[in-house]
Enzyme design. Sequence first.
Site, PDB file in Angstrom:
ATOM      1  N   ALA A  65       1.139  -0.977  -0.070  1.00 35.06           N
ATOM      2  CA  ALA A  65      -0.067   0.111  -0.094  1.00 35.06           C
ATOM      3  C   ALA A  65       1.011   1.374  -0.110  1.00 35.06           C
ATOM      4  O   ALA A  65       1.941   1.128   0.377  1.00 35.06           O
ATOM      5  CB  ALA A  65      -0.712   0.055   1.183  1.00 35.06           C
ATOM      6  N   GLY A 110       0.415  -4.845   0.872  1.00 31.67           N
ATOM      7  CA  GLY A 110      -0.634  -5.102   0.192  1.00 31.67           C
ATOM      8  C   GLY A 110      -0.423  -5.757  -1.310  1.00 31.67           C
ATOM      9  O   GLY A 110      -1.256  -5.957  -1.923  1.00 31.67           O
ATOM     10  N   GLU A 113      -0.807  -9.262  -0.525  1.00 29.82           N
ATOM     11  CA  GLU A 113      -2.210  -9.526  -0.450  1.00 29.82           C
ATOM     12  C   GLU A 113      -2.836  -9.501  -1.574  1.00 29.82           C
ATOM     13  O   GLU A 113      -3.942 -10.397  -1.767  1.00 29.82           O
ATOM     14  CB  GLU A 113      -2.673  -8.412   0.551  1.00 29.82           C
ATOM     15  CG  GLU A 113      -2.269  -8.489   2.025  1.00 29.82           C
ATOM     16  CD  GLU A 113      -2.760  -7.209   2.847  1.00 29.82           C
ATOM     17  OE1 GLU A 113      -2.278  -6.154   2.530  1.00 29.82           O
ATOM     18  OE2 GLU A 113      -3.422  -7.365   3.526  1.00 29.82           O
ATOM     19  N   GLU A 133       4.496  -5.531   7.487  1.00 27.89           N
ATOM     20  CA  GLU A 133       3.611  -4.346   8.070  1.00 27.89           C
ATOM     21  C   GLU A 133       4.024  -4.118   9.519  1.00 27.89           C
ATOM     22  O   GLU A 133       3.949  -2.857   9.812  1.00 27.89           O
ATOM     23  CB  GLU A 133       2.022  -4.492   8.143  1.00 27.89           C
ATOM     24  CG  GLU A 133       1.267  -4.289   6.762  1.00 27.89           C
ATOM     25  CD  GLU A 133       1.409  -5.551   5.758  1.00 27.89           C
ATOM     26  OE1 GLU A 133       2.326  -6.552   6.278  1.00 27.89           O
ATOM     27  OE2 GLU A 133       1.001  -5.404   4.814  1.00 27.89           O
TER      28      GLU A 133
HETATM   29  N1  COA Z   1       4.535   2.888  -0.328  1.00 27.05           N
HETATM   30  C1  COA Z   1       5.011   4.184  -0.967  1.00 27.05           C
HETATM   31  N2  COA Z   1       6.134   4.426  -1.669  1.00 27.05           N
HETATM   32  C2  COA Z   1       6.814   3.311  -2.146  1.00 27.05           C
HETATM   33  C3  COA Z   1       6.394   2.195  -1.351  1.00 27.05           C
HETATM   34  C4  COA Z   1       5.175   2.058  -0.617  1.00 27.05           C
HETATM   35  N3  COA Z   1       4.809   0.807  -0.018  1.00 27.05           N
HETATM   36  N4  COA Z   1       7.450   0.878  -1.675  1.00 27.05           N
HETATM   37  C5  COA Z   1       8.517   1.707  -2.408  1.00 27.05           C
HETATM   38  N5  COA Z   1       8.170   2.933  -2.524  1.00 27.05           N
HETATM   39  C6  COA Z   1       8.912   4.070  -3.378  1.00 27.05           C
HETATM   40  C7  COA Z   1      10.078   4.513  -2.346  1.00 27.05           C
HETATM   41  O1  COA Z   1       9.581   5.393  -1.420  1.00 27.05           O
HETATM   42  C8  COA Z   1      10.642   5.262  -3.462  1.00 27.05           C
HETATM   43  O2  COA Z   1      10.297   6.553  -3.936  1.00 27.05           O
HETATM   44  P1  COA Z   1      11.216   7.784  -4.232  1.00 27.05           P
HETATM   45  O3  COA Z   1      12.310   7.266  -5.289  1.00 27.05           O
HETATM   46  O4  COA Z   1      10.137   8.992  -4.513  1.00 27.05           O
HETATM   47  O5  COA Z   1      12.103   8.070  -2.868  1.00 27.05           O
HETATM   48  C9  COA Z   1      10.738   4.409  -4.658  1.00 27.05           C
HETATM   49  O6  COA Z   1       9.363   3.736  -4.358  1.00 27.05           O
HETATM   50  C10 COA Z   1      11.456   3.189  -4.958  1.00 27.05           C
HETATM   51  O7  COA Z   1      11.534   2.533  -3.470  1.00 27.05           O
HETATM   52  P2  COA Z   1      13.289   2.210  -2.699  1.00 27.05           P
HETATM   53  O8  COA Z   1      13.032   2.267  -1.461  1.00 27.05           O
HETATM   54  O9  COA Z   1      14.140   3.596  -3.278  1.00 27.05           O
HETATM   55  O10 COA Z   1      13.690   1.043  -3.499  1.00 27.05           O
HETATM   56  P3  COA Z   1      14.584  -0.051  -2.864  1.00 27.05           P
HETATM   57  O11 COA Z   1      15.228  -0.918  -4.031  1.00 27.05           O
HETATM   58  O12 COA Z   1      15.810   0.482  -1.884  1.00 27.05           O
HETATM   59  O13 COA Z   1      14.114  -1.086  -1.693  1.00 27.05           O
HETATM   60  C11 COA Z   1      11.918  -2.012  -1.067  1.00 27.05           C
HETATM   61  C12 COA Z   1      12.897  -1.639  -2.263  1.00 27.05           C
HETATM   62  C13 COA Z   1      10.689  -2.806  -1.822  1.00 27.05           C
HETATM   63  C14 COA Z   1      12.697  -3.180  -0.014  1.00 27.05           C
HETATM   64  C15 COA Z   1      11.461  -1.038  -0.549  1.00 27.05           C
HETATM   65  O14 COA Z   1      11.067   0.276  -1.257  1.00 27.05           O
HETATM   66  C16 COA Z   1      10.361  -1.252   0.679  1.00 27.05           C
HETATM   67  O15 COA Z   1      10.850  -1.677   1.811  1.00 27.05           O
HETATM   68  N6  COA Z   1       9.190  -0.854   0.346  1.00 27.05           N
HETATM   69  C17 COA Z   1       8.231  -0.654   1.428  1.00 27.05           C
HETATM   70  C18 COA Z   1       7.591  -2.161   1.520  1.00 27.05           C
HETATM   71  C19 COA Z   1       6.537  -2.078   2.734  1.00 27.05           C
HETATM   72  O16 COA Z   1       6.725  -1.844   3.680  1.00 27.05           O
HETATM   73  N7  COA Z   1       5.318  -2.400   2.145  1.00 27.05           N
HETATM   74  C20 COA Z   1       4.235  -2.607   3.136  1.00 27.05           C
HETATM   75  C21 COA Z   1       3.535  -1.343   3.057  1.00 27.05           C
HETATM   76  S1  COA Z   1       2.061  -1.484   4.157  1.00 27.05           S
END
Ligand code: COA
Length: 258
Positions: A65, A110, A113, A133
Amino acid sequence: MYATLLSTLENGILTITINRPDKLNALNKQVFTDLNAVLDEIYSNPEIKSVIITGSGQKAFVAGADISEFSSFTREQSMALAKGGQDTFLRIENAPKPILGCINGFALGGGCELAMSCHFRIASDNAKFGQPEVNLGLIPGYGGTQRLVQLIGKGRALELLMSAGMIDANTALQYGLVNYVVPQEELLAKAKSILEVINSKAPVAVGKCIEAANAVFDETKNGYAVEVNGFGDCFDTADMKEGTTAFLEKRKAVFTGK
Ligand code: COA
């Protein structure tokens, strides 16, 4: 045309691509609006026989999400968000046509999910699954606590849910979360070859398989009764007459969906 989705219909297969690659296809409000609109189309358009859901780019299916929308929510708003997400994913799960999740990278929160609400899943070898989460002080809100337990069992599910751990594609295969793991460049072709087989079967019968299998997990239904009703409904179709006649005449059945 959808703001956050790409969709193409080819040979009865609708391919939906969540298309916010710069945000790793995170599910914001607009994605849910678009998913509901495309679900209206899936439910109502007879030319769509089956569906693929995938993510844009090579890195992520859906990274969760959209966390940037969370911060200002009240308890009531957060519960409405979860209920809205659950309702959308229930529409995927209860769709009368096969919806196949094509997991092309991170399927987190999400995203995991969404993948689990599809009827089944295949993954590319770089895919990663998790419900992170608890890292945010949250739990899944779009059905993840329920479907993860259904799909991989309580012990494995609770370890993933409570640790925010991630599993790779081969572990997901071993857990039964995905049916196949293939190289990324072969993912869509593999999905299409699976759906072409299913699309050649009687559509009403295929829909009744989904309905009966879903009843296993629905406390308000007796799955055996759903199966009996579905069996009866199939008997009312021209396709059942065609299928049984074709078998006896030793020829291939040609189904019309009627
Ligand atoms: N919501 C909003 N933005 C998200 C996102 C999310 N769930 N997941 C990734 N993004 C965005 C990042 O903020 C970043 O945006 P920016 O370039 O404007 O800063 C972009 O997507 C790229 O992500 P980044 O974190 O830089 O990539 P990475 O390769 O370093 O890491 C992940 C990849 C998937 C490990 C990491 O993005 C992550 O942990 N995301 C969240 C996962 C999460 O907690 N999901 C559950 C949500 S309830």
